[in-house]
Write a protein that holds these residues in place. Structure first.
Motif, PDB file in Angstrom:
ATOM      1  N   ASP A  45      10.879  -3.175  -4.790  1.00  9.95           N
ATOM      2  CA  ASP A  45      11.234  -4.251  -3.862  1.00  9.95           C
ATOM      3  C   ASP A  45       9.947  -4.956  -3.408  1.00  9.95           C
ATOM      4  N   MET A  46       9.931  -6.265  -3.478  1.00  8.93           N
ATOM      5  CA  MET A  46       8.699  -7.008  -3.131  1.00  8.93           C
ATOM      6  C   MET A  46       8.340  -6.888  -1.651  1.00  8.93           C
ATOM      7  N   ARG A  47       9.264  -6.416  -0.819  1.00 10.37           N
ATOM      8  CA  ARG A  47       8.922  -6.217   0.594  1.00 10.37           C
ATOM      9  C   ARG A  47       8.168  -4.915   0.810  1.00 10.37           C
ATOM     10  N   GLU A  48       8.040  -4.143  -0.268  1.00 15.63           N
ATOM     11  CA  GLU A  48       7.379  -2.838  -0.140  1.00 15.63           C
ATOM     12  C   GLU A  48       6.206  -2.685  -1.095  1.00 15.63           C
ATOM     13  N   ILE A  49       5.464  -3.748  -1.313  1.00 20.43           N
ATOM     14  CA  ILE A  49       4.293  -3.647  -2.199  1.00 20.43           C
ATOM     15  C   ILE A  49       3.239  -2.834  -1.446  1.00 20.43           C
ATOM     16  N   ASN A  50       2.753  -1.739  -2.072  1.00 20.06           N
ATOM     17  CA  ASN A  50       1.755  -0.969  -1.300  1.00 20.06           C
ATOM     18  C   ASN A  50       0.511  -0.610  -2.112  1.00 20.06           C
ATOM     19  N   PHE A  51       0.107  -1.552  -2.976  1.00 17.56           N
ATOM     20  CA  PHE A  51      -1.165  -1.364  -3.681  1.00 17.56           C
ATOM     21  C   PHE A  51      -2.305  -1.778  -2.742  1.00 17.56           C
ATOM     22  N   VAL A  52      -3.458  -1.159  -2.959  1.00 22.60           N
ATOM     23  CA  VAL A  52      -4.607  -1.510  -2.111  1.00 22.60           C
ATOM     24  C   VAL A  52      -5.755  -2.017  -2.982  1.00 22.60           C
ATOM     25  N   GLN A  53      -6.099  -3.264  -2.805  1.00 26.09           N
ATOM     26  CA  GLN A  53      -7.252  -3.922  -3.456  1.00 26.09           C
ATOM     27  C   GLN A  53      -7.438  -3.509  -4.909  1.00 26.09           C
ATOM     28  N   ARG A  54      -6.456  -3.839  -5.717  1.00 23.44           N
ATOM     29  CA  ARG A  54      -6.502  -3.390  -7.101  1.00 23.44           C
ATOM     30  C   ARG A  54      -6.492  -4.530  -8.126  1.00 23.44           C
ATOM     31  N   PHE A  55      -5.853  -5.656  -7.814  1.00 17.32           N
ATOM     32  CA  PHE A  55      -5.587  -6.659  -8.848  1.00 17.32           C
ATOM     33  C   PHE A  55      -6.489  -7.889  -8.722  1.00 17.32           C
ATOM     34  N   LYS A  56      -6.858  -8.426  -9.897  1.00 16.90           N
ATOM     35  CA  LYS A  56      -7.618  -9.683  -9.928  1.00 16.90           C
ATOM     36  C   LYS A  56      -6.664 -10.857  -9.684  1.00 16.90           C
ATOM     37  N   GLY A  57      -5.421 -10.695 -10.149  1.00 17.62           N
ATOM     38  CA  GLY A  57      -4.445 -11.765  -9.966  1.00 17.62           C
ATOM     39  C   GLY A  57      -3.058 -11.200  -9.723  1.00 17.62           C
ATOM     40  N   ALA A  58      -2.246 -11.985  -8.992  1.00 20.67           N
ATOM     41  CA  ALA A  58      -0.831 -11.629  -8.823  1.00 20.67           C
ATOM     42  C   ALA A  58      -0.030 -12.909  -9.019  1.00 20.67           C
ATOM     43  N   VAL A  59       1.140 -12.786  -9.633  1.00 19.20           N
ATOM     44  CA  VAL A  59       1.958 -13.983  -9.866  1.00 19.20           C
ATOM     45  C   VAL A  59       3.388 -13.750  -9.384  1.00 19.20           C
ATOM     46  N   MET A  60       3.970 -14.833  -8.894  1.00 15.24           N
ATOM     47  CA  MET A  60       5.406 -14.847  -8.580  1.00 15.24           C
ATOM     48  C   MET A  60       5.933 -16.105  -9.255  1.00 15.24           C
ATOM     49  N   LEU A  61       6.605 -15.929 -10.387  1.00 12.59           N
ATOM     50  CA  LEU A  61       6.962 -17.074 -11.234  1.00 12.59           C
ATOM     51  C   LEU A  61       8.450 -17.440 -11.117  1.00 12.59           C
ATOM     52  N   SER A  62       8.737 -18.691 -11.462  1.00 16.10           N
ATOM     53  CA  SER A  62      10.114 -19.222 -11.456  1.00 16.10           C
ATOM     54  C   SER A  62      10.755 -19.153 -10.079  1.00 16.10           C
ATOM     55  N   HIS A  63      10.041 -19.558  -9.107  1.00 16.50           N
ATOM     56  CA  HIS A  63      10.484 -19.565  -7.704  1.00 16.50           C
ATOM     57  C   HIS A  63      11.092 -18.234  -7.278  1.00 16.50           C
ATOM     58  N   SER A  64      10.241 -17.247  -7.165  1.00 11.18           N
ATOM     59  CA  SER A  64      10.704 -15.915  -6.756  1.00 11.18           C
ATOM     60  C   SER A  64      10.262 -15.602  -5.331  1.00 11.18           C
ATOM     61  N   PHE A  65      10.068 -16.613  -4.525  1.00  3.04           N
ATOM     62  CA  PHE A  65       9.615 -16.388  -3.145  1.00  3.04           C
ATOM     63  C   PHE A  65      10.546 -17.119  -2.173  1.00  3.04           C
TER      64      PHE A  65
END
Ligand SMILES: C[S@@+](CC[C@H](N)C(=O)[O-])C[C@H]1O[C@@H](n2cnc3c(N)ncnc32)[C@H](O)[C@@H]1O
Length: 259
Positions: free
Chosen positions: A101-121
């Motif tokens: 679930d996108m409301r529970e993202i719990n990674f800590v300082q790991r990614f160079k990039g993040a994407v939310m494509l096709s209007h997923s917000f």
């Protein structure tokens, strides 16, 4: 003919995000252009870690992995993650797909990039939408960026009622309705005529839960991103190269926020 109701995960996710999406002419070329755009504007290099939030059936995640990125990707629909895993195996790439679930993202300082494509917000109330942005921010390395590929609230597509012939039957999609005072785009239940199963499939409450999408303007989204800590926020008018400026008439509102 029997009439049944089905949920997002157990029926509609695959109808919309696999059968319908993949029946769109030119969709693979479109996905390649979107991924080229993401790689360039996020400054991604081979080996960089990327997070695909609400990845659907993983079409973009797989292309990113083929470009040499280390991709982690998730979606709320387990049925889509199954299709995505099969797709990655067929293409011979590894993607860390999981159901989440996108409301529970719990990674800590790991990614160079993040994407939310096709209007997923914008699927939730304002506080929960902010929680999604906070999770994405925390997941990024310093200098990493989040890309939101959104519809342009000043130039929405012309929504129409459509019948589409798909594997196993016919999909009747009802046009979205713009609720201007609420700043919402309201989806309406689709119907599937299942000619193989001799039944009509309607959407139950679960299938409708993400139907309403909050349409934020550029100013609102900038304020939200700055509130969670992003330092630089840029806007583009399309999700393909070359980069174009964002205007009221742009086909998309693509937001790139850098930590
Ligand atoms: C418009 S689709 C986009 C899918 C994919 N990014 C693409 O471009 O094809 C939105 C996706 O969000 C997923 N979704 C809805 N609510 C979610 C949530 N709370 N957490 C994660 N994914 C969610 C849906 O299952 C759906 O696959």
């Amino acid at each position: 003919m029997e009439i049944v109701e089905r949920g997002w995960n157990d029926f509609w996710a695959v109808v919309f995000r696999v059968k319908h999406r993949r029946s769109i002419p030119g969709i693979h070329e479109y996905d390649r252009m979107v991924v080229d755009f993401c790689v360039e504007v996020l400054g991604l290099k081979e080996g960089d870690e990327v997070l695909d939030i609400a990845c659907g059936a993983g079409d973009h995640s797989i292309l990113l992995a083929k470009r040499g990125m280390k991709v982690t990707a998730f979606d709320i629909a387990e049925s889509l993650i199954r299709v995505a895993l099969e797709g990655a195996a067929e293409e011979g790439v590894e993607v860390d797909f999981y159901t989440g679930d996108m409301r529970e993202i719990n990674f800590v300082q790991r990614f160079k990039g993040a994407v939310m494509l096709s209007h997923s917000f914008g699927f939730f109330d304002h506080e929960e939408n902010m929680r999604v942005l906070e999770g994405a921010y925390n997941a990024l390395l310093e200098g990493g960026s989040l890309l939101l590929d959104l519809m342009n609230p000043y130039n929405l597509p012309r929504f129409q009622k459509t019948w589409t012939r798909l594997d196993g039957g016919y999909l009747l999609s009802e046009p979205h309705v713009i609720d201007a005072p609420a700043g919402m785009l309201r989806g309406r239940p689709a119907t599937f005529i299942d000619t193989e199963g001799d039944r009509i499939v309607l959407a139950n409450e679960d299938a409708l839960s993400n139907n309403d999408i909050r349409m934020y303007t550029a100013l609102e989204i900038r304020a939200m991103l700055e509130d969670v800590g992003f330092k630089r926020v840029e806007f583009y008018g399309a999700n393909k190269l070359p980069r174009t400026p964002y205007t009221a008439r742009s086909e998309r509102m693509v937001v790139v926020a850098t930590r």
